[in-house]
Design a protein around this motif. Structure first.
Motif, PDB file in Angstrom:
ATOM      1  N   SER A  43     -52.525  76.456  41.868  1.00  0.00           N
ATOM      2  CA  SER A  43     -52.576  75.804  43.165  1.00  0.00           C
ATOM      3  C   SER A  43     -51.383  76.175  44.065  1.00  0.00           C
ATOM      4  CB  SER A  43     -52.649  74.288  43.171  1.00  0.00           C
ATOM      5  OG  SER A  43     -54.073  73.951  42.746  1.00  0.00           O
ATOM      6  N   TYR A  44     -49.983  76.244  43.402  1.00  0.00           N
ATOM      7  CA  TYR A  44     -48.966  76.409  44.397  1.00  0.00           C
ATOM      8  C   TYR A  44     -48.869  77.883  44.457  1.00  0.00           C
ATOM      9  CZ  TYR A  44     -43.940  77.272  45.466  1.00  0.00           C
ATOM     10  OH  TYR A  44     -42.878  77.676  45.992  1.00  0.00           O
ATOM     11  N   SER A  45     -49.234  78.602  43.549  1.00  0.00           N
ATOM     12  CA  SER A  45     -49.273  80.194  43.763  1.00  0.00           C
ATOM     13  C   SER A  45     -50.121  80.600  44.771  1.00  0.00           C
ATOM     14  CB  SER A  45     -49.837  80.828  42.469  1.00  0.00           C
ATOM     15  OG  SER A  45     -49.769  82.381  42.770  1.00  0.00           O
ATOM     16  N   ALA A  46     -51.183  80.021  45.081  1.00  0.00           N
ATOM     17  CA  ALA A  46     -52.351  80.473  45.928  1.00  0.00           C
ATOM     18  C   ALA A  46     -51.576  79.738  47.381  1.00  0.00           C
ATOM     19  CB  ALA A  46     -53.585  79.640  45.785  1.00  0.00           C
ATOM     20  N   TYR A  47     -51.162  78.655  47.424  1.00  0.00           N
ATOM     21  CA  TYR A  47     -50.611  78.225  48.502  1.00  0.00           C
ATOM     22  C   TYR A  47     -49.325  79.024  49.089  1.00  0.00           C
ATOM     23  CZ  TYR A  47     -47.122  75.266  51.476  1.00  0.00           C
ATOM     24  OH  TYR A  47     -46.323  75.027  52.509  1.00  0.00           O
ATOM     25  N   GLN A  48     -48.488  79.557  48.279  1.00  0.00           N
ATOM     26  CA  GLN A  48     -47.512  80.345  48.427  1.00  0.00           C
ATOM     27  C   GLN A  48     -47.749  81.716  49.111  1.00  0.00           C
ATOM     28  OE1 GLN A  48     -44.153  79.478  48.385  1.00  0.00           O
ATOM     29  NE2 GLN A  48     -43.822  81.328  49.530  1.00  0.00           N
ATOM     30  N   THR A  49     -48.969  82.322  48.613  1.00  0.00           N
ATOM     31  CA  THR A  49     -49.417  83.579  48.803  1.00  0.00           C
ATOM     32  C   THR A  49     -49.844  83.213  50.350  1.00  0.00           C
ATOM     33  OG1 THR A  49     -50.212  84.208  46.548  1.00  0.00           O
ATOM     34  CG2 THR A  49     -51.436  85.320  48.681  1.00  0.00           C
ATOM     35  N   LYS A  50     -50.709  82.180  50.711  1.00  0.00           N
ATOM     36  CA  LYS A  50     -51.062  81.972  51.943  1.00  0.00           C
ATOM     37  C   LYS A  50     -50.109  81.806  53.027  1.00  0.00           C
ATOM     38  CE  LYS A  50     -54.363  79.158  54.666  1.00  0.00           C
ATOM     39  NZ  LYS A  50     -55.199  78.039  54.565  1.00  0.00           N
ATOM     40  N   GLN A  51     -49.099  81.195  52.539  1.00  0.00           N
ATOM     41  CA  GLN A  51     -47.617  81.044  53.404  1.00  0.00           C
ATOM     42  C   GLN A  51     -47.162  82.531  53.849  1.00  0.00           C
ATOM     43  OE1 GLN A  51     -48.072  77.841  54.747  1.00  0.00           O
ATOM     44  NE2 GLN A  51     -45.946  77.904  54.618  1.00  0.00           N
TER      45      GLN A  51
END
Length: 181
Positions: free
Chosen positions: A21-29
């Motif tokens: 979840s954090y990795s997906a969030y960071q990619t989106k950011q």
């Protein structure tokens, strides 16, 4: 002992979900930051195909794509632009110190007259090739929001480097070094 294994497995699963979840969030950011940067700087970005332009060289019309059989630097400029004038010695020095061709594309439709550009060139020594966008394609095609704007284009016609504003010889060398040129 079984409870311990169950708790351990649950912890591993929860950690995996949290990491994903954090990795997906960071990619989106990261994508949002890149988009904001593109909007702020304007123009095309690295990784995009460099649009072709029909430009004048030595009194004849050529295509920018005809020049991209090797790594090249293109610089959009105008005579009335103080930062453009400021960077000319830097572009001269870069062109002299490397084997990478530099093409200064004068956005001629932003000038009062082509003769003004010719007069400017008589007073200002430019050792790299000067091309003329007499058809006014570059501003729209490259989405120029400011000049000078410098692009590095590789042999495949892909933009591999970009800088809006005046460049220095060292900046260009660092950009080329980063892309492995």
């Amino acid at each position: 002992m079984k409870k311990y294994v169950v708790y351990l497995m649950a912890a591993i699963i929860i950690s995996g979900i949290a990491y994903t979840s954090y990795s997906a969030y960071q990619t989106k950011q990261d994508q949002q930051q890149m988009k904001a940067k593109q909007q702020a700087e304007g123009g095309l970005e690295t990784g995009m195909k460099a649009p072709d332009l029909e430009i004048e060289q030595d009194g004849r019309m050529i295509h920018l794509s005809d020049l991209t059989d090797q790594l090249i630097v293109i610089n959009f400029w105008a005579t009335w632009c103080p930062p453009c004038q400021q960077e000319i010695p830097e572009l001269n020095a870069f062109a002299k110190s490397t084997s990478i061709p530099v093409y200064g594309i004068n956005v001629t439709t932003a000038e009062r007259r082509l003769s003004d550009v010719k007069q400017f060139l008589k007073k200002t020594p430019i050792t790299y090739s000067v091309l003329y966008d007499t058809k006014g394609q570059s501003e729209k095609t490259y989405q120029l929001v400011a000049m000078p704007a410098t692009y590095i284009i590789d042999q495949t016609g892909t933009i591999v480097g970009k800088h809006v504003g005046p460049v220095t010889q060292e900046m260009l060398k660092e950009m080329v070094r980063k892309i492995g040129g």
